[in-house]
Each structure stands twice: as C-alpha cells, then as structure tokens.
Design an enzyme around this catalytic site. Sequence first.
Site, PDB file in Angstrom:
ATOM      1  N   LYS A  80      30.236  22.214  67.874  1.00 17.35           N
ATOM      2  CA  LYS A  80      31.059  23.251  68.494  1.00 17.35           C
ATOM      3  C   LYS A  80      30.126  24.411  68.828  1.00 17.35           C
ATOM      4  O   LYS A  80      29.062  24.552  68.219  1.00 17.35           O
ATOM      5  CB  LYS A  80      32.127  23.713  67.497  1.00 17.35           C
ATOM      6  N   GLY A 180      56.697  25.328  70.271  1.00 25.37           N
ATOM      7  CA  GLY A 180      55.682  25.567  71.301  1.00 25.37           C
ATOM      8  C   GLY A 180      55.873  24.625  72.472  1.00 25.37           C
ATOM      9  O   GLY A 180      55.754  23.410  72.320  1.00 25.37           O
ATOM     10  N   GLY A 182      54.076  24.925  75.433  1.00 25.18           N
ATOM     11  CA  GLY A 182      52.968  25.271  76.339  1.00 25.18           C
ATOM     12  C   GLY A 182      52.447  24.017  77.014  1.00 25.18           C
ATOM     13  O   GLY A 182      53.208  23.084  77.296  1.00 25.18           O
ATOM     14  N   VAL A 184      50.662  21.376  76.034  1.00 25.04           N
ATOM     15  CA  VAL A 184      50.918  20.088  75.382  1.00 25.04           C
ATOM     16  C   VAL A 184      52.406  19.921  75.106  1.00 25.04           C
ATOM     17  O   VAL A 184      52.990  18.872  75.387  1.00 25.04           O
ATOM     18  CB  VAL A 184      50.127  19.963  74.050  1.00 25.04           C
TER      19      VAL A 184
HETATM   20  P1  NAD Z   1      49.242  26.676  74.955  1.00 20.99           P
HETATM   21  O1  NAD Z   1      48.691  28.017  74.688  1.00 20.99           O
HETATM   22  O2  NAD Z   1      49.368  26.187  76.345  1.00 20.99           O
HETATM   23  O3  NAD Z   1      50.705  26.542  74.305  1.00 20.99           O
HETATM   24  C1  NAD Z   1      51.046  27.071  73.086  1.00 20.99           C
HETATM   25  C2  NAD Z   1      52.487  27.597  73.214  1.00 20.99           C
HETATM   26  O4  NAD Z   1      52.936  28.000  71.933  1.00 20.99           O
HETATM   27  C3  NAD Z   1      52.604  28.818  74.123  1.00 20.99           C
HETATM   28  O5  NAD Z   1      53.619  28.583  75.085  1.00 20.99           O
HETATM   29  C4  NAD Z   1      52.985  29.961  73.162  1.00 20.99           C
HETATM   30  O6  NAD Z   1      53.862  30.905  73.746  1.00 20.99           O
HETATM   31  C5  NAD Z   1      53.669  29.210  72.053  1.00 20.99           C
HETATM   32  N1  NAD Z   1      53.660  29.874  70.762  1.00 20.99           N
HETATM   33  C6  NAD Z   1      52.660  30.566  70.165  1.00 20.99           C
HETATM   34  N2  NAD Z   1      53.049  30.992  68.968  1.00 20.99           N
HETATM   35  C7  NAD Z   1      54.314  30.548  68.776  1.00 20.99           C
HETATM   36  C8  NAD Z   1      55.258  30.640  67.706  1.00 20.99           C
HETATM   37  N3  NAD Z   1      54.972  31.287  66.580  1.00 20.99           N
HETATM   38  N4  NAD Z   1      56.460  30.060  67.864  1.00 20.99           N
HETATM   39  C9  NAD Z   1      56.758  29.395  68.998  1.00 20.99           C
HETATM   40  N5  NAD Z   1      55.905  29.266  70.028  1.00 20.99           N
HETATM   41  C10 NAD Z   1      54.710  29.840  69.911  1.00 20.99           C
HETATM   42  O7  NAD Z   1      48.362  25.664  74.055  1.00 20.99           O
HETATM   43  P2  NAD Z   1      48.286  24.084  74.184  1.00 20.99           P
HETATM   44  O8  NAD Z   1      47.101  23.717  74.982  1.00 20.99           O
HETATM   45  O9  NAD Z   1      49.607  23.522  74.545  1.00 20.99           O
HETATM   46  O10 NAD Z   1      47.945  23.694  72.662  1.00 20.99           O
HETATM   47  C11 NAD Z   1      48.939  23.717  71.664  1.00 20.99           C
HETATM   48  C12 NAD Z   1      48.316  23.346  70.327  1.00 20.99           C
HETATM   49  O11 NAD Z   1      47.731  22.054  70.403  1.00 20.99           O
HETATM   50  C13 NAD Z   1      47.187  24.286  69.880  1.00 20.99           C
HETATM   51  O12 NAD Z   1      47.215  24.387  68.463  1.00 20.99           O
HETATM   52  C14 NAD Z   1      45.934  23.552  70.314  1.00 20.99           C
HETATM   53  O13 NAD Z   1      44.820  23.904  69.529  1.00 20.99           O
HETATM   54  C15 NAD Z   1      46.355  22.115  70.077  1.00 20.99           C
HETATM   55  N6  NAD Z   1      45.620  21.151  70.885  1.00 20.99           N
HETATM   56  C16 NAD Z   1      45.674  21.203  72.233  1.00 20.99           C
HETATM   57  C17 NAD Z   1      44.974  20.257  72.992  1.00 20.99           C
HETATM   58  C18 NAD Z   1      45.059  20.239  74.492  1.00 20.99           C
HETATM   59  O14 NAD Z   1      44.725  19.226  75.109  1.00 20.99           O
HETATM   60  N7  NAD Z   1      45.496  21.312  75.129  1.00 20.99           N
HETATM   61  C19 NAD Z   1      44.211  19.257  72.363  1.00 20.99           C
HETATM   62  C20 NAD Z   1      44.185  19.216  70.969  1.00 20.99           C
HETATM   63  C21 NAD Z   1      44.888  20.171  70.235  1.00 20.99           C
END
Ligand code: NAD
Length: 368
Positions: A80, A180, A182, A184
């Site tokens: 990382k 969440g 977002g 994913v």
């Molecule tokens: P993102 O920022 O697009 O989505 C996260 C969502 O969670 C946002 O819409 C935000 O408003 C919401 N949120 C934050 N705090 C909250 C709470 N307390 N209650 C309810 N909603 C809340 O992120 P993402 O890319 O969708 O990733 C989501 C999770 O998955 C993260 O933990 C990330 O590390 C993990 N992850 C993502 C990927 C990927 O491909 N994007 C891969 C592996 C792991």
Amino acid sequence: MELFETMGSTRHEQIVFCNNADAGLKAIIAIHNTVLGPALGGLRMWPYGSEQEALDDVLRLSRGMTYKAAVSGLNLGGGKAVIIGDPRKDKSEALFRAFGRFIDSLNGRYITAEDVGIDVNDMEFLFQETNNVVGVHQVHGGSGDPSPYTAFGTLQGIKAALQWQFGNQDVGNYSFAVQGAGHVGINLIRLLRDEGAKVFVTDFNKECVDEAVELGAEAVGLDEIYDVEADVFSPCALGAVVNEKTIPRFNFKVVAGAANNQLATEESGDELAARGILYAPDYAVNAGGLMNVSIEFEGWNRERALRMSRTIYYNLSKIFTIAERDKIPSYKAADRMAEERIEMIGKLKLPHMGKPHRFPGRERNNNS
Ligand code: NAD
C-alpha cells in the site's frame, strides 16, 4: 520510533520513504509480503496529523492486502502507499509524476491502484511514469470502476454464507439490511432486488437512499438499521460498525457486506460467533475489486472479472469449513487460510524449472 522493531513485529519486507521537495512529495510505500507475487495495493492521499499516523496507516493497510490477496487465491502480495497531503489542495502533476518515478524504481515489486483521495486523473499522471499501475481508465485497457465487481463478489459471499447458515442460498427467500448505498451498496441492492429479496437501506446521502428506494428497497433511519428484523446485515459504508454497542441489537443471522474492517475489535468477532451469527470475513467478501484490477495483467475483460469474482463463493465456503474444523470464529479462520496458503506456496521448491541449458560455443550437429 524503532522502525526495524516495528517491521519485525508486523513482518513487513520493505518500507520506502519518498521525498521530493520541489514537487512537495512526502510519501511512504509499504511492501508487506511478496511470497505469492508482487505487492498490489492502492494509493491513499490524506492530510495525516503526523508522519507516525501515516506510517501506522500504510503498515496496517499493506498487511491487510497480503491477507486479502492470499485468501482470494491471487498470486499477489500485499502493499500500500500513502501520500501525506490534502487531496483538495495539494495535488499537482509534478506530485504524481514524482511519485510515479518512485513506484517505477521498485521494478514491479509494488503495483499501485486508486484508493481514498485519489481519482482517475491522478492515475493518468502516475501512468505516464510507470507501467506498474492498475485500475487505469478503460481507454488505456484498464478495468475502470471496480465497484460493480465488488458488489457482484459480495453477492457470491452472501450466497455462501446463506448456504452455510440456512442450507439454502436462494437470495429471494431472505431479507437484507444494507448500510450505505454508495458505489458498491447500490450495485449490491440492485443485484439483491433482481433476485427478489426484501431490502432495507440507510445512507447519509438522501440521493443514494432515493435511488435504492426506486429499486424497491425500504428506507430506514441511520441508527435504525441495527434493529431491523432482517436475516442479513450488509455493511457497505464504514468500518467498525459491528461492535459491543450494535451486536446486542442484532436480530440478524448473517453479517456479510463490502465495507472494510467491519469488526471494531477481535472480541466483536468472538461475540458474533458466540451468538450464532455467521460473519463472512470482510476482506474475503469484498475481494471482487482486487480481483478485477488483477486481471489487467493478463488483459482485462468483463467475463474474466465476473468469473473470478464467483470464486469468492468457494473462498467463503473454505473459511467456514476451517472455522468448523478448528473450532474458531470465522474471522480467525480467514487469517489462518491466508497464512496457510502463504506458507505452503512459500515452501514450494521445484527441483528443476525445465529451462533449457545453453552451452555457449557448443553446437549440436544433427547429422553427426
Ligand atoms: P462510497 O463512498 O461510494 O459509499 C459509501 C456510502 O456510505 C456513501 O453513500 C455514504 O453516504 C454512506 N455512509 C457513510 N457513512 C454512513 C453511515 N454511518 N450510515 C449510512 N451510510 C453511510 O464507497 P464505496 O466505494 O461504495 O465503498 C463502500 C465500502 O466498501 C467502503 O468501506 C470501502 O472501503 C469498501 N470497499 C469498496 C470497494 C470498491 O470497489 N469500491 C472494494 C472493496 C471494499
């Protein structure tokens, strides 16, 4: 700060401190373990409060990548990188190009990708200086946004957990509380709804909730999500949401979602197991994104990405089997599976690689 002592305890192979005053670059690359292959892990840019904080973060995250790759059956190690700086103010072409040269100097021992604070434009600058970048834009043959594959992989992990816990993996028979919606989360909700599942959703962001509701999900309050009567809790937002305060409120039978570091502490994992709630270890469930970028080495295509993400089902089944075999909680079983694989592959010593010998100056003449 006793660096070698720290590296000894975390078992890191190499830490590279990168400094370029002209470009304002202060960065750290941590290579945790390369037994299985080159260290792959994202680049994070964050206004860390201190150098120690940045170091702690990169050490923790790089170690996590070793486990994620190992448990996912990938021939990759863990690494990382972090840039100390504010992504809203401190970005420049020079900063990323300077950092790209540091990555290149490692000759492929470390391969970078996007993480918090970094976007596709920053990746373009890195890509100008080094080939050792994945997750580049699709116009360069990259894999683009990984979230649909992370969501698809998460669904495979959920199915494995349903099968283990209930003896049936028909997603449409179950209800889900998704925290969440977002990148994913919304993709996962779409997949769950496509299979006819009942979905509850919560998110800070009203637009995300509205999108989920349009897909047929039922909105609940931010805190209410922990009390919902549903079979599966699927954290797709933050880490540490499974903790001593939330667990007593759970009516769930399974915890399986995409968020990183869902368990606040190891005790939280023990507590889930003690209550008979099956925990699908996060780094095994959310590996679809890593699998997706790893395919760039061989040439990315969608079918390959989906095919590889399906293996998450079998990885989870193996973790649950190890947990049962060794009578340990599933989060420990995932670590054990990763460590066993690294140890076994690390021991492989082929007697001979079958490469033909060359004897300069000697010519075999077939006629003689
Ligand atoms: P993102 O920022 O697009 O989505 C996260 C969502 O969670 C946002 O819409 C935000 O408003 C919401 N949120 C934050 N705090 C909250 C709470 N307390 N209650 C309810 N909603 C809340 O992120 P993402 O890319 O969708 O990733 C989501 C999770 O998955 C993260 O933990 C990330 O590390 C993990 N992850 C993502 C990927 C990927 O491909 N994007 C891969 C592996 C792991």
